[in-house]
Enzyme design. Sequence first.
Site, PDB file in Angstrom:
ATOM      1  N   ALA A 205       0.853  -1.195   0.000  1.00  0.00           N
ATOM      2  CA  ALA A 205       0.000   0.000   0.000  1.00  0.00           C
ATOM      3  C   ALA A 205       0.885   1.241   0.000  1.00  0.00           C
ATOM      4  O   ALA A 205       1.961   1.251   0.619  1.00  0.00           O
ATOM      5  CB  ALA A 205      -0.896  -0.019   1.230  1.00  0.00           C
ATOM      6  N   SER A 206       0.403   2.301  -0.665  1.00  0.00           N
ATOM      7  CA  SER A 206       1.292   3.445  -0.892  1.00  0.00           C
ATOM      8  C   SER A 206       1.542   4.277   0.379  1.00  0.00           C
ATOM      9  O   SER A 206       2.413   5.138   0.381  1.00  0.00           O
ATOM     10  CB  SER A 206       0.729   4.334  -2.000  1.00  0.00           C
ATOM     11  OG  SER A 206      -0.622   4.585  -1.733  1.00  0.00           O
TER      12      SER A 206
ATOM     13  N   SER B 290      -9.366  -4.814  -0.625  1.00  0.00           N
ATOM     14  CA  SER B 290     -10.813  -4.626  -0.719  1.00  0.00           C
ATOM     15  C   SER B 290     -11.411  -5.546  -1.784  1.00  0.00           C
ATOM     16  O   SER B 290     -10.700  -6.051  -2.663  1.00  0.00           O
ATOM     17  CB  SER B 290     -11.113  -3.179  -1.074  1.00  0.00           C
ATOM     18  OG  SER B 290     -10.694  -2.937  -2.402  1.00  0.00           O
TER      19      SER B 290
ATOM     20  N   GLU C 165      -7.639 -12.433  -0.491  1.00  0.00           N
ATOM     21  CA  GLU C 165      -8.095 -12.345   0.899  1.00  0.00           C
ATOM     22  C   GLU C 165      -8.705 -10.958   1.024  1.00  0.00           C
ATOM     23  O   GLU C 165      -7.992  -9.964   1.041  1.00  0.00           O
ATOM     24  CB  GLU C 165      -6.895 -12.568   1.832  1.00  0.00           C
ATOM     25  CG  GLU C 165      -7.276 -12.999   3.216  1.00  0.00           C
ATOM     26  CD  GLU C 165      -7.408 -11.813   4.139  1.00  0.00           C
ATOM     27  OE1 GLU C 165      -8.556 -11.299   4.236  1.00  0.00           O
ATOM     28  OE2 GLU C 165      -6.407 -11.396   4.727  1.00  0.00           O
TER      29      GLU C 165
ATOM     30  N   CYS D 178      -9.582  -7.244   8.922  1.00  0.00           N
ATOM     31  CA  CYS D 178     -10.627  -7.975   8.182  1.00  0.00           C
ATOM     32  C   CYS D 178     -11.315  -8.966   9.096  1.00  0.00           C
ATOM     33  O   CYS D 178     -12.496  -9.253   8.911  1.00  0.00           O
ATOM     34  CB  CYS D 178     -10.032  -8.651   6.957  1.00  0.00           C
ATOM     35  SG  CYS D 178      -8.559  -9.585   7.304  1.00  0.00           S
TER      36      CYS D 178
ATOM     37  N   GLU E 274     -19.037  -3.501   4.833  1.00  0.00           N
ATOM     38  CA  GLU E 274     -18.041  -3.697   5.887  1.00  0.00           C
ATOM     39  C   GLU E 274     -17.725  -2.330   6.499  1.00  0.00           C
ATOM     40  O   GLU E 274     -17.503  -1.357   5.765  1.00  0.00           O
ATOM     41  CB  GLU E 274     -16.762  -4.299   5.290  1.00  0.00           C
ATOM     42  CG  GLU E 274     -15.644  -4.445   6.308  1.00  0.00           C
ATOM     43  CD  GLU E 274     -14.365  -5.051   5.736  1.00  0.00           C
ATOM     44  OE1 GLU E 274     -14.151  -4.973   4.507  1.00  0.00           O
ATOM     45  OE2 GLU E 274     -13.579  -5.584   6.538  1.00  0.00           O
TER      46      GLU E 274
HETATM   47  O1  LIG Z   1      -6.843  -7.928   8.179  1.00  0.00           O
HETATM   48  C1  LIG Z   1      -6.789  -9.163   8.190  1.00  0.00           C
HETATM   49  C2  LIG Z   1      -5.719 -10.024   8.807  1.00  0.00           C
HETATM   50  C3  LIG Z   1      -5.685  -9.935  10.267  1.00  0.00           C
HETATM   51  C4  LIG Z   1      -4.920 -11.045  10.919  1.00  0.00           C
HETATM   52  O2  LIG Z   1      -4.417 -11.961  10.278  1.00  0.00           O
HETATM   53  O3  LIG Z   1      -4.834 -11.019  12.150  1.00  0.00           O
END
Ligand SMILES: O=CCCC(=O)O
Length: 467
Positions: free
Chosen positions: A156-157, A207, A228, A262, A359
């Site tokens: 990510a930037s 996303s 994912e 997530c 979400e």
């Molecule tokens: O945001 C997703 C991954 C969070 C995690 O693996 O603990």
Amino acid sequence: MPIESRNPYTGRVERRFRAFSWSKTERIVTQSHRAAATWRTTPFAERTRLMRRAAELLRERQDELARLMAVEMGKPLADGRAEALKCALCCDYYAEHAEQFLADDIIKTEAQRSFISHEPIGVVLAIMPWNFPFWQVVRFAAPALMAGNVGLLKHASNVPQCALALEKIFHDAGFPPATFRTLLIGSDLIEPLIADDRVRAVTLTGSEAAGAQVAATAGRYIKKTVLELGGSDAFIVLADADIEVAAKTAAQARMINAGQSCIAAKRFIVEKPVLKEFISKMKTHLLAFRPGDPLAEDTQYGPLARPDLADELTEQVNDSIKQGAKVELYGGQSEPGTALFRPMILSNIRPGQRAYDEELFGPVALVLEAKDADDAVRLANDSRFGLGGSVWTADVARGEALARRVEAGAVFVNSLVKSAPEMPFGGVKKSGYGRELSYLGIREFVNQKSIWIAKEEKPAAGKKKVE
Ligand SMILES: O=CCCC(=O)O
């Protein structure tokens, strides 16, 4: 988006980076492709030695890495150190188990011998998010490198320093430099990278929209993807659960990474008889979290990673309130354009509200009332997402039975959802496909090759073989 480190707590730009041109990126692809040809032949013992050294460096540099996470995306120092240590654990895990996970699978057939061998596929592009800037990458990189693949990271930037620090760890550990490279590129170079024949597969954590776009491009060029994506995890509380423990864990589960995970619990689905008690206890626990400067040792949650993310969350909350949601705990931004977002609880969550359908990537807990356990499962499954979930009950057998009915990649009984190197991680529905971690994760990016050795035809005794 510019590639820069901007401290979300102070708003100050710490460092800016010039994005790599295509010709520089293409040169790196050439080097990676070349490195892949030799790295695949490196014995497991050597890969293991280097991966164990990477684990040591992650432990040794935990303070420095935690500081980078704090200034680039607002993670409190203690959480940043914990993330670095979890990465070290993951490196050690694959250092120890990769050879066994990739050993030939013997298959009984009419052949003299038949088996599946697991061979590296070459260069894998990893497109990764800012929320766990080290963990998300390491859980791809450790199995990929141990499998004999090489990695190209498009991070990510807003976390370029984290991306470079991780590249340095692998290089300092002794991995040939071209086996793991960070590409400081904008998203405009993703398509040409995927199109390049030397890039064999893509993994993305991010996303739903980004996942759909990358998967479409990869599909056009016949490249495997692992996605994912988002989640809106259900946290089901049955009336027989220990409500104090459930409410305390609920607050922790919602506050993971200031709500930006997530697998943070997002929808709290509670049986009616214990609903009021649950909300009241959860409120107390949420209010006990201490906000502040992520660089201060006693801060428990920092700002969201960028002010625009807090603005967007505020919009989702305000729209949901207009659509009928009720505020049980007031919080949120103090003013637009600021990144700190205090926890909130919304109840009366109904289909058609943004809070029900989308979400919410920040510390907003949604409470839904369930008539009974069946209704709770129905509500849990009435979501476009299917990443994780948890069930809280005094009856563990019932909890397990309900866990089997929840449509998600992982369901925990009487525990918050967490990732661990040993357990597969990934989702169903719009949460994505494929698995990371465990033995399944390392087998995503290998050629699962069938090898068949035919039985030798022996000439019958006493007969001469006719040519
Ligand atoms: O945001 C997703 C991954 C969070 C995690 O693996 O603990």
